[in-house]
Design a protein around this motif. Sequence first.
Motif, PDB file in Angstrom:
ATOM      1  N   ASP A 104      68.257  62.702  22.584  1.00  9.95           N
ATOM      2  CA  ASP A 104      67.529  61.892  21.603  1.00  9.95           C
ATOM      3  C   ASP A 104      67.181  62.676  20.350  1.00  9.95           C
ATOM      4  OD1 ASP A 104      65.711  63.606  22.695  1.00  9.95           O
ATOM      5  OD2 ASP A 104      64.178  62.092  23.128  1.00  9.95           O
ATOM      6  N   ARG A 105      67.804  63.843  20.149  1.00 10.80           N
ATOM      7  CA  ARG A 105      67.505  64.629  18.953  1.00 10.80           C
ATOM      8  C   ARG A 105      68.787  65.072  18.277  1.00 10.80           C
ATOM      9  NH1 ARG A 105      64.754  70.259  20.257  1.00 10.80           N
ATOM     10  NH2 ARG A 105      65.363  70.619  18.083  1.00 10.80           N
ATOM     11  N   GLU A 106      68.662  65.379  16.987  1.00 11.89           N
ATOM     12  CA  GLU A 106      69.784  65.874  16.209  1.00 11.89           C
ATOM     13  C   GLU A 106      69.554  67.353  15.893  1.00 11.89           C
ATOM     14  OE1 GLU A 106      69.701  63.267  12.855  1.00 11.89           O
ATOM     15  OE2 GLU A 106      71.122  61.863  13.767  1.00 11.89           O
ATOM     16  N   SER A 107      70.614  68.133  15.945  1.00 14.55           N
ATOM     17  CA  SER A 107      70.537  69.554  15.665  1.00 14.55           C
ATOM     18  C   SER A 107      71.666  69.938  14.724  1.00 14.55           C
ATOM     19  CB  SER A 107      70.638  70.370  16.962  1.00 14.55           C
ATOM     20  OG  SER A 107      69.563  70.079  17.829  1.00 14.55           O
ATOM     21  N   ALA A 195      66.088  72.179  12.227  1.00 14.26           N
ATOM     22  CA  ALA A 195      66.673  71.403  13.327  1.00 14.26           C
ATOM     23  C   ALA A 195      67.639  72.266  14.136  1.00 14.26           C
ATOM     24  CB  ALA A 195      67.386  70.169  12.790  1.00 14.26           C
TER      25      ALA A 195
END
Length: 239
Positions: A104-107, A195
């Motif tokens: 559920d996250r962007e890096s 990020a």
Amino acid sequence: MTDRSGTMTGAVDRAMALPARVGGAALATAVRGLKLARPDEKPLHPRGDYFRGTVTRFGGGDSGVPWLDDTGTDEVVVRMSRAIGLPRPWPDVRGIALRLQLGDRESDLLFATTGWGRLTRFLLTAAWKADRQPYTTLLPYRTPQGPVVLGLRPDGQGVFHLERAFGTGEWKPFGRLVLDGRYAGPALSFDPIAAPVPGLPPYAWVAALRRPSYRTAQKGRSGAAQPTPGDHTERGGPV
């Protein structure tokens, strides 16, 4: 070369704090100069080609970082660009930016053309083509086993081999990046400091070195523009 106790990491961060701040201020000043020279464009990586891609990780690593050590498949958006924006046929420092969707996250990961040797992996180099020279993250990330540098080696067919090395140590493969086609979404602003990949935080001195120039480059940008085509599409292919 170990970070298990955090003692070495803290000592290095303290030793590098002042040089990193000075270097960060100098880089930010250079970026401001580029913004004045071309106010209608981004100061760095002014144009880029965007692609959809897939990262496949092989597993079996020993870094203590799940993303490096475990098997998996990640969808990515890839930007290929020239750092300074020099026109062809001039060579330029080439950049590859990855936006990974990890749960559920962007890096973000940023790579630039460098050498591949024990010392040259930390030196930027200019390249004529995007798929003829290796790329590295240039600066290390922190892991439980010590500082790690990530690298990309292109094979000239739209595939990039992902490798990692502890400091100046031996390169070891851990995955591959395959470009799947054009990306038609909005242009992206990449920031590996804000990020990072989970388990791969930047060292404090690396953040101090990079953050001022990132903030300067992104100041006043809305991030809503469509991608501006670069020159990385050749003979109908992605690179």
